[in-house]
Motif scaffolding. Structure first.
Motif, short mmCIF file in Angstrom:
data_model
loop_
_atom_site.label_atom_id
_atom_site.label_comp_id
_atom_site.label_asym_id
_atom_site.label_seq_id
_atom_site.Cartn_x
_atom_site.Cartn_y
_atom_site.Cartn_z
N LEU A 28 0.84 -1.20 0.00
CA LEU A 28 0.00 0.00 0.00
C LEU A 28 0.87 1.25 0.00
O LEU A 28 1.94 1.28 0.60
N ILE A 36 -7.89 3.30 3.86
CA ILE A 36 -8.55 2.11 4.42
C ILE A 36 -8.86 2.32 5.90
O ILE A 36 -9.77 1.69 6.44
N CYS B 3 -8.49 12.56 3.58
CA CYS B 3 -7.47 11.55 3.90
C CYS B 3 -6.47 11.46 2.76
O CYS B 3 -5.37 10.94 2.94
N THR B 4 -6.80 11.96 1.58
CA THR B 4 -5.82 12.21 0.52
C THR B 4 -6.26 13.51 -0.11
O THR B 4 -7.29 14.07 0.26
N GLU B 6 -7.70 14.05 -2.73
CA GLU B 6 -9.02 14.00 -3.39
C GLU B 6 -10.10 13.27 -2.61
O GLU B 6 -11.25 13.28 -3.00
N ILE B 7 -9.73 12.60 -1.53
CA ILE B 7 -10.71 11.77 -0.84
C ILE B 7 -11.01 12.33 0.55
O ILE B 7 -10.10 12.52 1.36
N GLU B 8 -12.29 12.55 0.79
CA GLU B 8 -12.70 13.02 2.11
C GLU B 8 -12.58 11.89 3.12
O GLU B 8 -12.77 10.73 2.79
N VAL B 9 -12.31 12.26 4.35
CA VAL B 9 -12.38 11.28 5.42
C VAL B 9 -13.84 10.95 5.68
O VAL B 9 -14.68 11.83 5.74
N ARG B 10 -14.15 9.68 5.79
CA ARG B 10 -15.52 9.30 6.16
C ARG B 10 -15.62 9.35 7.67
O ARG B 10 -14.85 8.68 8.36
N LEU B 12 -18.94 9.35 9.24
CA LEU B 12 -20.34 9.12 9.60
C LEU B 12 -20.49 8.41 10.94
O LEU B 12 -21.31 8.79 11.77
N GLU B 13 -19.68 7.40 11.17
CA GLU B 13 -19.82 6.62 12.40
C GLU B 13 -19.31 7.39 13.62
O GLU B 13 -19.67 7.08 14.75
N ILE B 37 -4.74 -2.30 9.39
CA ILE B 37 -3.56 -1.43 9.34
C ILE B 37 -2.29 -2.29 9.26
O ILE B 37 -1.41 -2.07 8.44
N GLY B 40 -2.59 -4.51 5.75
CA GLY B 40 -3.24 -3.87 4.60
C GLY B 40 -2.62 -4.18 3.25
O GLY B 40 -3.32 -4.19 2.23
#
Lengths: 415, 415
Positions: A28, A36, B3-4, B6-10, B12-13, B37, B40
């Motif tokens: 990764l 992830i 988290c990158t 282009e990618i949002e951190v999720r 919701l939980e 982790i 991975g």
């Protein structure tokens, strides 16, 4: 160290230079690791799944864009993510192979291609390799003709590895695709060892399907992969369900039969997507990877009795070597037997070789830095020098106590 | 937060009480998070893969033990991990369904069952539901007879959901399996909504195959799942490859055809395995889960015009409600239209309902704490009280500014 009461922490990539043949391209990136963690929960990417309710149409996170970019990345019109390259083989075989149909693979094809054909009811036939362990267009054409005679119809499909898993040799994909086209045989390009580590363009090769592996070559968690095709074939391969509930009258919308609907709904696709910008960039560094690998190959070749079984000069970082007349001779009298070799490598901070292997084995330098490859090369050379006639040493010499520096140890985090 | 690039951190939980119908059982445990982790990287579990080279035989990490425990957990003899329950359906359908064979599903079956049958060339037929949206043994027997007359042979397979995805209603699995046996029809138990959240024993039910979903109900990353069967059927379902290379003479050992060899080689299986001790323990708390859910159901039922469409009293935490005569009436005059409802829930820290849904919708309270369910119940009741005749409020009342406490917000970490 444990990550749960029962599970050890895996630290191979942190404590050693890992030259495992199949793991190199699947480490990764740091971004995939972050993704992830943030998206690990089961159906995490379904938060914003809206009509028409399909993975490749989700806009947030931008899975729709990712799918389009993935298709472009392999030079095809449409792409889908799959649970591994093997599931891509299965989808193609299930779509095009009738029970009893002949299918061409090669003498160097991976077992998963055979299983996909077997599951679809097809009859596998191999294209022989030449003396240099290469699959040529001439051999492919000859075998297409033979099989056509034998079965009274041409093969339903032809699988060709661009680089095979046994030798990491390059095969005549473009020329084979050209021959296959003459006989109207569809070609599946197996890019398990190429897509994600070197530039690949399916249309340029003239193939009908491109299959890649996320966990083998796209710095992604398992199981993941890509299946791409042309607009022409997408209609069949990515056909949507025609099933109906005879009592309820239910239909099932745009779900694709061979994908069984959605495929990678959380950590796997998010890992792929987070690594993708790095993967797209790293394929342009393939020549550097080959140059790094060459240092290691040259060091091994300098050891008397060691033979490189793969084609030479190398065009891939995966290489098969024969050390029966070098390391295996040591093994015969060493108190650790065959384990002396992996043990000695281990002492030098090198991992990924099957314990006990001293005869014919494979390694892969992909993703290692230049410095790591220099170290690897010197470790092999030292081994030879220190051991005189490759005889075992009672204890490691000073040069063997090398402790890789932090930056050397963590190539995975360089992206 | 990203988290990158282009990618949002999720989150919701972390920021909301998530009542999404399909995500509840797939939230990772803290141990699964740690495992993905540490493990991975793509082919991480293959470090110590030795002869006979198969995922379920790997001893380190202890995948072999995990497979045995998984089989015992669902009361069957043998189990394999699969890339999702749907791939389990596919394996069973591919093994037992010939082209043109009839296969029974039910009026409440999930689309993936239909797709698996379609991919295998089978003809799906539905067992009708009764007035209470339940599948009975009587209806199953009648349909087996009808289909046998229609096709001149009994169905090749019968899929039965223990609890279905539409209503979360319980169906007569045991009785249906008994009827099916009389007609020599094999039964696939679909445990996507049971395996991993309540006790399941396949042999006790008298079924032939048990399929469960890792990312739906086993606190695991997608795609993951389990396929289990009896020793009798394992010979066919888990048959090893017979394929041979006609030129090389190669055979492919103990690789299983329907699995295409190995299935989950890294993060997915390690996530499943790390969650497994917690999953095995949590199924014994099913009655508490139902009691918690009941508080929420009762609150909803107390709102005039709201109907519970699922069977009542509830036997599952997944429930379908009809709020056309309550929340949807508000939506008709609210300036946010249907979005008022999810917006109001959002203000209260409740997520997982499709934006705009005010008519017929589903939710799932699985895995929420008692305190969270009390809060959910009071949020629904408040909404009713604050809004008089369920009319929109210009701004939230004090009680609506509830901010969940840390322990309330993070049920996922309680394991």
């Amino acid at each position: 160290m444990k990550c749960t009461r029962e599970i050890e922490v895996r630290d191979l990539e942190e404590v050693a230079i890992n030259i495992d043949p199949i793991q190199a391209g699947g480490r990764l990136t740091a971004d995939a690791m972050k993704a992830i963690i943030a998206w690990g929960d089961g159906y995490s990417v379904c938060d914003n799944c809206r009509k028409p309710f399909r993975l490749d149409q989700i806009k947030k996170p931008p899975l729709d864009t990712f799918h389009r970019e993935l298709a472009a990345f392999v030079g095809m019109d449409q792409a889908r993510v799959m649970p591994g390259a093997r599931r891509g083989f299965q989808a193609v075989a299930d779509t095009y192979v009738e029970k009893g149909s002949p299918v061409l693979l090669t003498a160097l094809s991976h077992y998963t291609g055979f299983l996909a054909v077997e599951a679809a009811g097809g009859i596998p036939r191999e294209i022989p390799k030449d003396g240099g362990n290469r699959i040529t267009a001439g051999a492919a054409a000859a075998r297409i003709e033979e099989v056509t005679k034998e079965f009274g119809r041409p093969p339903a499909l032809l699988f060709i590895d661009h680089f095979d898993y046994q030798f990491g040799n390059e095969h005549e994909v473009r020329e084979i695709a050209r021959e296959a086209r003459k006989y109207d045989v569809k070609v599946l390009y197996n890019g398990a060892y190429t897509v994600g580590i070197m530039p690949v363009n399916g249309k340029d090769f003239g193939v009908d399907f491109v299959v890649g592996s996320g966990h083998k070559s796209m710095a992604s968690p398992a199981p993941s992969g890509v299946l791409a095709t042309t607009s022409e074939h997408a209609k069949d391969l990515f056909r949507t369900t025609q099933a109906k509930g005879d009592v309820t009258g239910r239909a099932f919308g745009v779900k694709e039969v061979e994908l069984l609907g959605c495929t990678l709904m959380g950590a796997t696709i998010m890992g792929m997507m987070a690594s993708f910008p790095h993967v797209r960039e790293r394929v342009s560094r393939w020549q550097e990877e080959l140059a790094n690998g060459r240092m290691v190959i040259d060091a091994l070749r300098s050891i008397e009795g060691t033979k490189v079984l793969s084609e030479y000069p190398r065009k891939h970082t995966l290489t098969r070597v024969d050390t029966r007349d070098s390391f295996d001779r040591v093994a015969q009298t060493h108190k650790k037997r065959g384990y002396f070799f992996t043990s000695a490598l281990g002492e030098r901070g090198i991992g990924g070789v099957i314990p006990g292997a001293t005869r014919v084995w494979k390694f892969n330098t992909y993703g290692l830095t230049k410095r790591q490859c220099e170290y690897l090369a010197s470790a092999f050379r030292d081994r030879e020098r220190d051991s005189g006639q490759l005889r075992p040493q009672p204890r490691p010499a000073t040069s063997l106590s090398f402790s890789p520096s932090r930056s050397t140890r963590m190539p995975r985090r360089r992206a």
